[in-house]
Design an enzyme around this catalytic site. Structure first.
Site, PDB file in Angstrom:
ATOM      1  N   LYS A  34      -4.609  19.041   6.230  1.00  0.00           N
ATOM      2  CA  LYS A  34      -5.570  18.606   7.135  1.00  0.00           C
ATOM      3  C   LYS A  34      -5.801  17.027   7.260  1.00  0.00           C
ATOM      4  CE  LYS A  34      -9.204  19.335   3.773  1.00  0.00           C
ATOM      5  NZ  LYS A  34     -10.130  20.334   3.255  1.00  0.00           N
ATOM      6  N   TYR A 256     -18.561 -14.290   6.915  1.00  0.00           N
ATOM      7  CA  TYR A 256     -19.551 -13.928   7.792  1.00  0.00           C
ATOM      8  C   TYR A 256     -20.740 -13.812   7.064  1.00  0.00           C
ATOM      9  CZ  TYR A 256     -16.759 -12.524  11.945  1.00  0.00           C
ATOM     10  OH  TYR A 256     -15.838 -12.320  13.192  1.00  0.00           O
TER      11      TYR A 256
HETATM   12  C1  PLP Z   1      -9.792  20.746   2.005  1.00  0.00           C
HETATM   13  C2  PLP Z   1      -9.804  22.240   1.410  1.00  0.00           C
HETATM   14  C3  PLP Z   1      -9.065  22.370   0.435  1.00  0.00           C
HETATM   15  C4  PLP Z   1      -8.328  21.537  -0.702  1.00  0.00           C
HETATM   16  O1  PLP Z   1      -9.226  20.966  -1.307  1.00  0.00           O
HETATM   17  P1  PLP Z   1      -8.746  19.890  -2.520  1.00  0.00           P
HETATM   18  O2  PLP Z   1      -9.793  19.607  -3.399  1.00  0.00           O
HETATM   19  O3  PLP Z   1      -8.167  18.661  -1.820  1.00  0.00           O
HETATM   20  O4  PLP Z   1      -7.386  20.577  -3.008  1.00  0.00           O
HETATM   21  C5  PLP Z   1      -8.932  23.805   0.018  1.00  0.00           C
HETATM   22  N1  PLP Z   1      -9.621  24.831   0.827  1.00  0.00           N
HETATM   23  C6  PLP Z   1     -10.450  24.656   1.785  1.00  0.00           C
HETATM   24  C7  PLP Z   1     -11.308  25.487   2.369  1.00  0.00           C
HETATM   25  C8  PLP Z   1     -10.673  23.079   2.076  1.00  0.00           C
HETATM   26  O5  PLP Z   1     -11.527  22.777   2.936  1.00  0.00           O
END
Ligand code: PLP
Length: 365
Positions: A34, A256
């Site tokens: 993702k 700045y």
């Molecule tokens: C993002 C996510 C993961 C992965 O989590 P990590 O800590 O990066 O391994 C697994 N399951 C769900 C439902 C998530 O949203």
């Protein structure tokens, strides 16, 4: 040459997968790609690792579609919400979805003219999305929805990366309870709960390991980093070029708002990176970087496209590359966040450059 770039080492990602797999050989492996693989580039990563994984997880429809339309045939699961009009295309593209609300499920079912693979989303204590342990009846009603083909059930841990496992165990207990209540009614082939932390450290049964952050060589927390026997390799380097070097006199203000004033004569370098590249403005006056191997500080406010660093006593010149986030855990803590957020904040303006043993070094696209 690029004025700044993110270098992604694909072999390190592969090595991290192999290291984690060694620990839990019975589970299938789901690479969580993702947010464009936490900023590293989902398609490039997917293409490189696809023969070593069983599943891919993303957060949004467009992320899944992008991978499918670019030739990724691995099963894909979208971990959460989709607007109602997206499910039909998902079914066509063979993308799995999570179902976590009965009324919405009915609408999804009506919107479809073919079957879609679904995972029942269970909320065991993360309190984000999912049916809860007192909603077994609702879950059972999902059976009647003919276009929804339930192949799995999943939940998500809230504190699996912490030292105190009490809450994680409670979540797992609830998860097991719900699964036992519903397993006669559904043919669930994939029952899964493990994220990176749980996959690496614990033996909670999970048919799929949903591994995100650890793929990229970052431990989910300081605690897991400290105790884990799995050696992860950080798979990325964030670099930017020095654009200017000059000496300034004591009393000179920098950037700045004049938040930094030189307390002595010093040498200052300007760097071709700024908050528009995802190097957050909160690093003004506190960010640490490496210049030719030597640690030094950001001075003054980070601008949109440039920033200044103290290079007193450090040999450097225009065109040299500096390293940002030399210790990403430490930098994240300074601005009250986590490595996940720093990684996913690196903006699209920063070119991703890939290297691997097989492909050599190459540019995206
Ligand atoms: C993002 C996510 C993961 C992965 O989590 P990590 O800590 O990066 O391994 C697994 N399951 C769900 C439902 C998530 O949203």
């Amino acid at each position: 040459m690029e004025e700044n770039y993110l270098l992604v080492d694909l072999d390190k990602i592969l090595n991290n997968i192999k290291s984690i797999k060694k620990k839990a050989q019975k589970s299938k492996f789901c690479a969580v790609l993702k947010a464009d693989a936490y900023g590293l580039g989902s398609l490039e990563v997917a293409n490189y690792i696809k023969n070593y994984i069983d599943y891919i997880a993303v957060a949004q429809f467009k992320e899944a579609k992008y991978l499918r339309e670019n030739g990724i045939k691995t099963p894909i699961l979208i971990l959460g919400y989709l607007p109602l009009d997206k499910y039909k295309e998902c079914a066509k593209l063979g993308i799995d979805v999570v179902i976590y609300d009965l009324d919405y499920a009915k609408k999804i079912n009506e919107s479809l003219d073919s079957k879609i693979n679904c995972h029942i989303g269970l909320d065991t204590g993360h309190t984000r999305i999912g049916f809860r342990d007192f909603e077994i009846e609702k879950i059972n009603k999902l059976k009647d929805l003919v276009n929804l083909n339930f192949i799995g059930a999943m939940s998500h841990f809230a504190t699996a990366d912490e030292k105190d496992l009490t809450y994680t165990k409670e979540q797992y207990k609830k998860f097991t309870y719900i699964i036992n209540q519903i397993k006669e009614d559904f043919d669930l082939k994939l029952v899964h709960i493990a994220n990176s932390a749980a996959s690496m450290e614990y033996d909670f049964k999970s048919d799929l390991l949903r591994v995100g952050i650890s793929l990229y060589g970052i431990y989910p927390s300081d605690y897991i980093k400290e105790v884990s026997k799995i050696k992860l390799e950080q798979a990325f380097e964030f670099k930017a070029q020095i654009s200017f070097v000059k000496k300034v006199k004591k009393g000179t203000s920098i950037s700045y708002g004049r938040t930094f004033v030189a307390e002595k004569d010093m040498k200052v370098a300007t760097v071709a990176i700024g908050y528009a590249d995802g190097f957050k403005r909160s690093f003004s006056n506190i960010g640490e970087v490496l210049v030719n191997g030597k640690p030094t500080k950001v001075v003054g406010r980070v601008c949109m496209d440039q920033m200044m660093i103290d290079v007193s006593g450090i040999d450097c010149k225009i065109g040299d590359y500096i390293t940002l986030y030399p210790d990403i855990y430490k930098e994240a803590k300074k601005i009250n966040t986590i490595a996940y957020e720093l990684m996913t904040s690196i903006s699209k303006r920063v070119p991703r450059i890939y290297k691997s043993n097989i492909l050599g070094e190459y540019h995206e696209g």
